[in-house]
Design an enzyme around this catalytic site. Sequence first.
Site, PDB file in Angstrom:
ATOM      1  N   ASP A  50       0.756  -1.257  -0.068  1.00 18.87           N
ATOM      2  CA  ASP A  50       0.014  -0.052  -0.092  1.00 18.87           C
ATOM      3  C   ASP A  50       0.915   1.528  -0.500  1.00 18.87           C
ATOM      4  O   ASP A  50       2.015   1.225   0.240  1.00 18.87           O
ATOM      5  CB  ASP A  50      -1.033  -0.057   0.867  1.00 18.87           C
ATOM      6  N   ASN A 107     -12.456  -3.250   1.666  1.00 18.33           N
ATOM      7  CA  ASN A 107     -13.908  -2.249   1.957  1.00 18.33           C
ATOM      8  C   ASN A 107     -14.841  -2.465   1.327  1.00 18.33           C
ATOM      9  O   ASN A 107     -14.544  -2.417   0.013  1.00 18.33           O
ATOM     10  CB  ASN A 107     -13.536  -0.752   2.247  1.00 18.33           C
ATOM     11  N   HIS A 120     -10.351  -4.860  -3.413  1.00 14.87           N
ATOM     12  CA  HIS A 120      -8.807  -5.226  -2.893  1.00 14.87           C
ATOM     13  C   HIS A 120      -9.178  -5.883  -1.322  1.00 14.87           C
ATOM     14  O   HIS A 120      -9.945  -4.932  -0.550  1.00 14.87           O
ATOM     15  CB  HIS A 120      -8.388  -3.736  -2.981  1.00 14.87           C
ATOM     16  N   MET A 121      -8.424  -6.142  -1.151  1.00 16.92           N
ATOM     17  CA  MET A 121      -8.282  -6.822   0.367  1.00 16.92           C
ATOM     18  C   MET A 121      -6.883  -6.458   1.095  1.00 16.92           C
ATOM     19  O   MET A 121      -5.818  -6.679   0.156  1.00 16.92           O
ATOM     20  CB  MET A 121      -7.635  -8.894   0.474  1.00 16.92           C
TER      21      MET A 121
HETATM   22  P1  DGP Z   1      -9.486   1.869   0.546  1.00 19.05           P
HETATM   23  O1  DGP Z   1     -10.192   3.353   1.414  1.00 19.05           O
HETATM   24  O2  DGP Z   1     -10.239   0.564   0.889  1.00 19.05           O
HETATM   25  O3  DGP Z   1     -10.362   1.849  -1.066  1.00 19.05           O
HETATM   26  O4  DGP Z   1      -8.134   1.865   0.122  1.00 19.05           O
HETATM   27  C1  DGP Z   1      -7.409   1.789  -1.137  1.00 19.05           C
HETATM   28  C2  DGP Z   1      -6.096   1.920  -0.506  1.00 19.05           C
HETATM   29  O5  DGP Z   1      -5.500   1.942  -1.676  1.00 19.05           O
HETATM   30  C3  DGP Z   1      -5.200   2.824   0.103  1.00 19.05           C
HETATM   31  O6  DGP Z   1      -4.892   2.769   1.158  1.00 19.05           O
HETATM   32  C4  DGP Z   1      -4.198   4.070  -0.344  1.00 19.05           C
HETATM   33  C5  DGP Z   1      -4.050   2.466  -1.692  1.00 19.05           C
HETATM   34  N1  DGP Z   1      -3.375   3.304  -2.942  1.00 19.05           N
HETATM   35  C6  DGP Z   1      -4.498   3.929  -3.873  1.00 19.05           C
HETATM   36  N2  DGP Z   1      -3.906   4.259  -4.780  1.00 19.05           N
HETATM   37  C7  DGP Z   1      -2.644   3.665  -4.573  1.00 19.05           C
HETATM   38  C8  DGP Z   1      -1.299   3.415  -5.661  1.00 19.05           C
HETATM   39  O7  DGP Z   1      -1.477   3.917  -7.276  1.00 19.05           O
HETATM   40  N3  DGP Z   1      -0.573   2.340  -5.324  1.00 19.05           N
HETATM   41  C9  DGP Z   1      -0.460   1.870  -4.118  1.00 19.05           C
HETATM   42  N4  DGP Z   1       0.265   0.970  -3.520  1.00 19.05           N
HETATM   43  N5  DGP Z   1      -1.207   1.818  -3.370  1.00 19.05           N
HETATM   44  C10 DGP Z   1      -2.382   3.007  -3.895  1.00 19.05           C
END
Ligand code: DGP
Length: 134
Positions: A50, A107, A120-121
């Site tokens: 993340d 979520n 996503h998990m």
């Molecule tokens: P949610 O709130 O469950 O939709 O979580 C989305 C997550 O995705 C959040 O923790 C940040 C992550 N995220 C968003 N954009 C990117 C990206 O471009 N790269 C990575 N590695 N993570 C991302």
Amino acid sequence: MFRARLILLYSHLSAFGYMLNPSCIFCKIAAGEAPANIVYQDELVTAFRDIHPVAPTHVLIVPNKHIQSVSHAEAEDEQILGHLFTTARKIAEMDGIAAGGYRSIVNTGVHSGQTVFHLHMHLIGGQHLKYPMG
Ligand code: DGP
């Protein structure tokens, strides 16, 4: 080498008619078209760290197929949904957090805080996690 494998996987997915949404960041990461720290990938899922980690281990495990959220999953997606959990177990072992325990969070929708609309998990661990949730 890794990029060549990603391109091969992308053509494999396209050949099997997997829906890839060209405007979705997680589709782009799964297809190797956007950068990410990928820790695991196979024909069904891609796992990467993340961008805003909340714990020492914070990995996102996403289906290679574009599924917007759990609310959009169909019976035909059950193998993918189950595979998210077994992949979480595999990565927890790889990251050395399996014995201590970890949390797997999915979520769904705006009230849950879902911000990226590609299912996503979150695999989170490596420290005592706060509880209760909500
Ligand atoms: P949610 O709130 O469950 O939709 O979580 C989305 C997550 O995705 C959040 O923790 C940040 C992550 N995220 C968003 N954009 C990117 C990206 O471009 N790269 C990575 N590695 N993570 C991302």
